[in-house]
Design a protein around this motif. Structure first.
Motif, PDB file in Angstrom:
ATOM      1  N   GLU A  35      45.994  23.883  46.795  1.00  0.00           N
ATOM      2  CA  GLU A  35      45.149  24.293  45.212  1.00  0.00           C
ATOM      3  C   GLU A  35      43.855  24.526  45.541  1.00  0.00           C
ATOM      4  N   ARG A  36      43.304  25.855  44.585  1.00  0.00           N
ATOM      5  CA  ARG A  36      41.901  25.772  45.136  1.00  0.00           C
ATOM      6  C   ARG A  36      41.408  25.590  43.405  1.00  0.00           C
ATOM      7  N   ILE A  37      39.792  25.343  43.140  1.00  0.00           N
ATOM      8  CA  ILE A  37      39.306  24.413  42.158  1.00  0.00           C
ATOM      9  C   ILE A  37      38.080  24.982  42.459  1.00  0.00           C
ATOM     10  N   ILE A  38      36.936  25.340  41.160  1.00  0.00           N
ATOM     11  CA  ILE A  38      36.145  25.632  41.365  1.00  0.00           C
ATOM     12  C   ILE A  38      34.975  24.923  40.600  1.00  0.00           C
ATOM     13  N   ILE A  39      34.522  23.856  41.407  1.00  0.00           N
ATOM     14  CA  ILE A  39      33.463  23.263  40.839  1.00  0.00           C
ATOM     15  C   ILE A  39      32.046  23.196  40.402  1.00  0.00           C
ATOM     16  N   ASN A  40      31.132  23.115  39.614  1.00  0.00           N
ATOM     17  CA  ASN A  40      30.375  23.515  39.611  1.00  0.00           C
ATOM     18  C   ASN A  40      29.084  22.374  40.080  1.00  0.00           C
ATOM     19  N   TYR A  41      28.742  22.503  40.908  1.00  0.00           N
ATOM     20  CA  TYR A  41      28.392  21.814  42.335  1.00  0.00           C
ATOM     21  C   TYR A  41      26.173  22.161  41.882  1.00  0.00           C
ATOM     22  N   HIS A  42      25.231  21.051  41.640  1.00  0.00           N
ATOM     23  CA  HIS A  42      23.754  21.633  41.209  1.00  0.00           C
ATOM     24  C   HIS A  42      23.919  22.970  40.879  1.00  0.00           C
ATOM     25  N   GLY A  43      24.431  23.059  39.634  1.00  0.00           N
ATOM     26  CA  GLY A  43      23.838  24.538  39.311  1.00  0.00           C
ATOM     27  C   GLY A  43      24.868  25.529  39.478  1.00  0.00           C
ATOM     28  N   ARG A  44      25.072  25.796  40.787  1.00  0.00           N
ATOM     29  CA  ARG A  44      26.570  26.782  41.461  1.00  0.00           C
ATOM     30  C   ARG A  44      27.429  26.461  41.071  1.00  0.00           C
ATOM     31  N   ASN A  45      28.621  27.306  41.039  1.00  0.00           N
ATOM     32  CA  ASN A  45      30.387  26.917  41.011  1.00  0.00           C
ATOM     33  C   ASN A  45      30.304  27.721  42.576  1.00  0.00           C
ATOM     34  N   LEU A  46      30.762  26.276  42.947  1.00  0.00           N
ATOM     35  CA  LEU A  46      32.094  26.218  44.450  1.00  0.00           C
ATOM     36  C   LEU A  46      32.831  26.631  43.886  1.00  0.00           C
ATOM     37  N   GLU A  47      34.034  26.722  45.307  1.00  0.00           N
ATOM     38  CA  GLU A  47      35.429  26.800  45.480  1.00  0.00           C
ATOM     39  C   GLU A  47      35.404  26.298  46.864  1.00  0.00           C
ATOM     40  N   TYR A  48      36.415  24.941  45.981  1.00  0.00           N
ATOM     41  CA  TYR A  48      37.006  24.075  46.908  1.00  0.00           C
ATOM     42  C   TYR A  48      38.695  24.632  46.986  1.00  0.00           C
ATOM     43  N   LYS A  49      38.707  24.105  48.832  1.00  0.00           N
ATOM     44  CA  LYS A  49      40.727  24.405  48.388  1.00  0.00           C
ATOM     45  C   LYS A  49      40.769  22.965  48.907  1.00  0.00           C
ATOM     46  N   VAL A  50      41.840  22.266  48.370  1.00  0.00           N
ATOM     47  CA  VAL A  50      42.616  20.957  48.645  1.00  0.00           C
ATOM     48  C   VAL A  50      43.063  20.439  49.495  1.00  0.00           C
ATOM     49  N   GLY A  51      43.100  19.517  50.537  1.00  0.00           N
ATOM     50  CA  GLY A  51      43.222  18.959  51.564  1.00  0.00           C
ATOM     51  C   GLY A  51      44.133  18.061  51.935  1.00  0.00           C
ATOM     52  N   CYS A  52      43.764  17.105  50.724  1.00  0.00           N
ATOM     53  CA  CYS A  52      44.442  15.917  50.692  1.00  0.00           C
ATOM     54  C   CYS A  52      44.095  15.463  49.390  1.00  0.00           C
ATOM     55  N   VAL A  53      45.074  14.170  49.000  1.00  0.00           N
ATOM     56  CA  VAL A  53      44.909  13.495  47.754  1.00  0.00           C
ATOM     57  C   VAL A  53      45.850  12.141  48.010  1.00  0.00           C
ATOM     58  N   VAL A  54      44.632  11.193  47.682  1.00  0.00           N
ATOM     59  CA  VAL A  54      44.323   9.829  48.100  1.00  0.00           C
ATOM     60  C   VAL A  54      44.611   9.179  47.464  1.00  0.00           C
ATOM     61  N   CYS A  55      44.991   8.301  47.154  1.00  0.00           N
ATOM     62  CA  CYS A  55      45.505   6.894  45.797  1.00  0.00           C
ATOM     63  C   CYS A  55      44.258   5.780  46.322  1.00  0.00           C
ATOM     64  N   HIS A  56      43.315   5.462  45.484  1.00  0.00           N
ATOM     65  CA  HIS A  56      42.437   4.947  46.463  1.00  0.00           C
ATOM     66  C   HIS A  56      42.334   2.994  44.828  1.00  0.00           C
ATOM     67  N   PRO A  57      43.549   2.444  44.907  1.00  0.00           N
ATOM     68  CA  PRO A  57      43.506   1.122  44.797  1.00  0.00           C
ATOM     69  C   PRO A  57      42.362  -0.009  43.734  1.00  0.00           C
ATOM     70  N   SER A  58      41.722  -0.250  44.775  1.00  0.00           N
ATOM     71  CA  SER A  58      40.267  -0.576  44.672  1.00  0.00           C
ATOM     72  C   SER A  58      38.837  -0.699  44.287  1.00  0.00           C
ATOM     73  N   GLU A  59      39.525   1.117  43.950  1.00  0.00           N
ATOM     74  CA  GLU A  59      38.668   1.897  42.958  1.00  0.00           C
ATOM     75  C   GLU A  59      38.905   2.382  41.824  1.00  0.00           C
ATOM     76  N   ASN A  60      40.597   1.943  42.014  1.00  0.00           N
ATOM     77  CA  ASN A  60      40.952   2.537  40.451  1.00  0.00           C
ATOM     78  C   ASN A  60      40.639   3.699  40.578  1.00  0.00           C
ATOM     79  N   GLY A  61      40.862   4.052  41.311  1.00  0.00           N
ATOM     80  CA  GLY A  61      40.820   5.847  41.418  1.00  0.00           C
ATOM     81  C   GLY A  61      41.129   6.682  42.290  1.00  0.00           C
ATOM     82  N   ILE A  62      41.821   7.870  41.600  1.00  0.00           N
ATOM     83  CA  ILE A  62      42.390   9.063  43.369  1.00  0.00           C
ATOM     84  C   ILE A  62      40.662  10.150  43.662  1.00  0.00           C
ATOM     85  N   LEU A  63      41.616  10.407  45.357  1.00  0.00           N
ATOM     86  CA  LEU A  63      40.452  10.392  46.041  1.00  0.00           C
ATOM     87  C   LEU A  63      40.324  12.323  46.013  1.00  0.00           C
TER      88      LEU A  63
END
Length: 73
Positions: free
Chosen positions: A26-54
């Motif tokens: 999937e493609r997502i648009i993120i506002n990073y440092h005032g610019r809209n950048l378009e990214y393509k998702v490569g991988c989704v990883v669960c990170h239990p020690s950070e209680n998060g998903i990368l």
């Protein structure tokens, strides 16, 4: 709900956080440092020690961002 972090694979830095779980390719648009950048998702990883998903992404050409700017809302 867990934290969902967006990580740029090339720079190895966090470029944002989101509140939904994207799927691979999937493609997502993120506002990073005032610019809209378009990214393509490569991988989704669960990170239990950070209680998060990368979500690892690659920067791509702003194809859809250009289309969105031309929409008459």
């Amino acid at each position: 709900m867990k934290n969902i972090f967006i990580i740029d694979i090339d720079t190895k830095e966090r470029v944002g956080m989101i509140d939904f779980l994207p799927r691979r390719e999937e493609r997502i648009i993120i506002n990073y440092h005032g610019r809209n950048l378009e990214y393509k998702v490569g991988c989704v990883v669960c990170h239990p020690s950070e209680n998060g998903i990368l979500v690892f992404v690659n920067l791509v050409d702003n194809y859809y961002e250009k289309i969105i700017k031309n929409i008459k809302w």
